[in-house]
Design a protein around this motif. Sequence first.
Motif, PDB file in Angstrom:
ATOM      1  N   CYS A  45       0.843  -1.204   0.000  1.00  0.00           N
ATOM      2  CA  CYS A  45       0.000   0.000   0.000  1.00  0.00           C
ATOM      3  C   CYS A  45       0.873   1.247   0.000  1.00  0.00           C
ATOM      4  O   CYS A  45       1.776   1.394   0.808  1.00  0.00           O
ATOM      5  CB  CYS A  45      -0.929   0.012   1.203  1.00  0.00           C
ATOM      6  SG  CYS A  45      -1.795   1.592   1.366  1.00  0.00           S
TER       7      CYS A  45
ATOM      8  N   THR B  33      -0.610   4.417  -0.040  1.00  0.00           N
ATOM      9  CA  THR B  33      -1.443   5.565   0.302  1.00  0.00           C
ATOM     10  C   THR B  33      -1.040   6.163   1.655  1.00  0.00           C
ATOM     11  O   THR B  33      -0.242   5.594   2.383  1.00  0.00           O
ATOM     12  CB  THR B  33      -2.931   5.168   0.218  1.00  0.00           C
ATOM     13  OG1 THR B  33      -3.133   4.513  -1.040  1.00  0.00           O
ATOM     14  CG2 THR B  33      -3.860   6.350   0.274  1.00  0.00           C
TER      15      THR B  33
ATOM     16  N   CYS C 222      -4.797   2.339  -0.997  1.00  0.00           N
ATOM     17  CA  CYS C 222      -5.336   1.938   0.308  1.00  0.00           C
ATOM     18  C   CYS C 222      -6.072   0.595   0.306  1.00  0.00           C
ATOM     19  O   CYS C 222      -7.008   0.382  -0.447  1.00  0.00           O
ATOM     20  CB  CYS C 222      -6.279   3.025   0.830  1.00  0.00           C
ATOM     21  SG  CYS C 222      -6.935   2.682   2.461  1.00  0.00           S
ATOM     22  N   ILE C 223      -5.634  -0.318   1.167  1.00  0.00           N
ATOM     23  CA  ILE C 223      -6.274  -1.634   1.249  1.00  0.00           C
ATOM     24  C   ILE C 223      -7.044  -1.799   2.561  1.00  0.00           C
ATOM     25  O   ILE C 223      -7.347  -2.910   2.983  1.00  0.00           O
ATOM     26  CB  ILE C 223      -5.242  -2.777   1.070  1.00  0.00           C
ATOM     27  CG1 ILE C 223      -4.074  -2.633   2.069  1.00  0.00           C
ATOM     28  CG2 ILE C 223      -4.712  -2.798  -0.347  1.00  0.00           C
ATOM     29  CD1 ILE C 223      -3.104  -3.816   2.049  1.00  0.00           C
ATOM     30  N   GLY C 224      -7.353  -0.679   3.203  1.00  0.00           N
ATOM     31  CA  GLY C 224      -8.215  -0.735   4.378  1.00  0.00           C
ATOM     32  C   GLY C 224      -7.553  -1.291   5.627  1.00  0.00           C
ATOM     33  O   GLY C 224      -8.215  -1.850   6.499  1.00  0.00           O
TER      34      GLY C 224
ATOM     35  N   GLY D 176      -7.787   5.802   4.025  1.00  0.00           N
ATOM     36  CA  GLY D 176      -8.000   5.992   5.456  1.00  0.00           C
ATOM     37  C   GLY D 176      -9.291   5.392   5.977  1.00  0.00           C
ATOM     38  O   GLY D 176      -9.630   5.564   7.139  1.00  0.00           O
TER      39      GLY D 176
HETATM   40  S1  FES Z   1      -3.424   3.778   3.660  1.00  0.00           S
HETATM   41 FE1  FES Z   1      -2.473   1.837   3.521  1.00  0.00          FE
HETATM   42  S2  FES Z   1      -4.104   0.540   4.008  1.00  0.00           S
HETATM   43 FE2  FES Z   1      -5.080   2.464   3.999  1.00  0.00          FE
END
Ligand code: FES
Lengths: 158, 398
Positions: free
Chosen positions: A84, A86, A125-127, B76
């Motif tokens: 990820c 993000t 993003c994978i939550g 997020g």
């Molecule tokens: S920012 Fe990496 S899992 Fe959400």
Amino acid sequence: MKLESMNKQVTEEIQKVVEKYAGRREKLLQILEEINDVYGYLNEYVMKEVAKSLCIATSEVYGVATFYSFLNTTPKGKYIIRLCQTISCDLAGKKQIANALRNELGIEFGQTTSDGKFSLEFTNCIGMCNQGPAMLINDEVYYNLDPEKAVEIVKKYQ
Amino acid sequence: MLGKKKQILFSPLEQGKALKKAVSFVPKEIIEQIKNSKLRGCGGAGFPTGLKWELAYNAPGKQKYIICNADEGEPGTFKDRLLITDHAKKILEGMCLSGYAVGATEGIIYLRAEYRYLRPNLIKAIDEMTADSLLGKNILGKNFSFNVNIHLGAGAYVCGEETALLESLEGKRGEARNKPPFPTEKGYLKCPTVVNNVETLCYVPYIVINGPDWFKEFGTIESKGSKLFSISGDVKKPGVYELEMGTSVKEVLDLVQAENTKAVQVGGASGVCIAEKDFDKPLAFESLPPGGSIIVFNKSRDMLHILKNFMEFFVEESCGQCTPCRDGTFRLLEGVKLMEQGRCSIHYLKVLRDLAQTMQIASKCGLGQLAPNSFLSIVDNFKGEILARDRAPESVHA
Ligand code: FES
Ligand SMILES: Cc1cc2nc3c(=O)[nH]c(=O)nc-3n(C[C@H](O)[C@H](O)[C@H](O)COP(=O)(O)O)c2cc1C
Ligand code: SF4
């Protein structure tokens, strides 16, 4: 499984999957996902065959196959590592994980190891943002990573 | 700790109780209850759920669909993952109640590919509820059937947008549709369709059991009940919190033990980034739209680095269908890179602001309309930090 030079088996496999979904056009994504699961990717031959069995244009199949990041149109490693990139994982240190994985596998992001075992990719993003940095290896999720832990996990697949 | 605290989803629920109660009412009465509760969608837009159901109920069509949006891709956000993991039957009961109210017999869960590992859990919940006559044919022995299938996404953030989701469900590229027609009129396979977020559906059984007035006791004038927040970033206690609507950002920061906070991103990459002066604002639709995600940045963080991360996200995830978004996200990212190198003039920043405003108006779907939010709010709230940086040395390869 290699896709090249085994067209007959591939055709049969495709027919089997298409039949499972009763040849319904709206199941195209499901069909491609299943074939992608079997061979790891979708080549031109697959797209043509799927198009034929659903009676739609090959371009339509190609359009779908290239839209989604979990469908591959080139051969990939047996295990796809998706780290990820993000913001929350970024804050938590994704860069160090990326560096460690690069060094360990000797490849850059977007590449596949020469033995065909691993592909290294970034994903969004994978939550798992509360437990970053996080990554997926195929369908398994790993989180709270540090460089050593990430490398250890990858080694388990070797 | 918080003065106001209302836990709905995190309180126990007797499985099937809501359905047993619901089938003693006519569908229209269930819709009235949801309308009266003032429940609003938790997927981001906050559309009144009861009204959405009523529109689908009134739309002519033999076949109708209930779709659970489990594409959770907003940076997020992880509350829906938690609900799918630990509260799957609440989601399913909510879908079934929605089906009963609207007159739909088919439900589909659109599960993002990144959550494929949660599918077995959902299948197990579906099987158990079917065995308990809470799903499937002749539910609770009544003349009402409702089936739920799972449809796996394939990695595309835009497919969380409801019309892109419908395209994807129909096996096409996830490119948003023009609205109208709205999904409630022409949705999946042109049939009237309700698309609801995972969390929204989970509130439904509680409202049916306890009544709309109970739900309305909590929250603010425009935002009733509670809300799940996925909290991450520079905090000691990240995680999913259920908080009453109207809780202030400051209260949240105390709760999760955030220190030296510089900025808070409310609503993910599509949301806004607020500075300390706004920390006393309440999280509610009438003030700071609550979204599902709160990301906290402390004073050591570079706001331009954060903005760049968001803009890279949008450039990658734009479906490319319409120009304001496809080119606009690219230009904004380019602008951020210029600022990073100390090469963005004040005049050019103004041009970028104009572009951002055009995107808000002219983009076809929410992705392009909301992408400028983080750009504008970070540029406006942290001007001193990001403008007129020292010039980076000219790269030899540039
Ligand atoms: S920012 Fe990496 S899992 Fe959400
Ligand atoms: C780019 C984009 C992404 C979205 N992603 C999601 C998502 O992952 N999950 C979700 O429930 N809603 C998402 N939405 C909102 C949906 O379009 C829709 O409003 C929502 O699913 C309706 O359900 P609700 O009324 O219960 O909130 C997204 C919207 C946009 C514009
Ligand atoms: S706004 Fe962006 S994501 Fe939405 S349709 Fe246009 S290009 Fe696609």
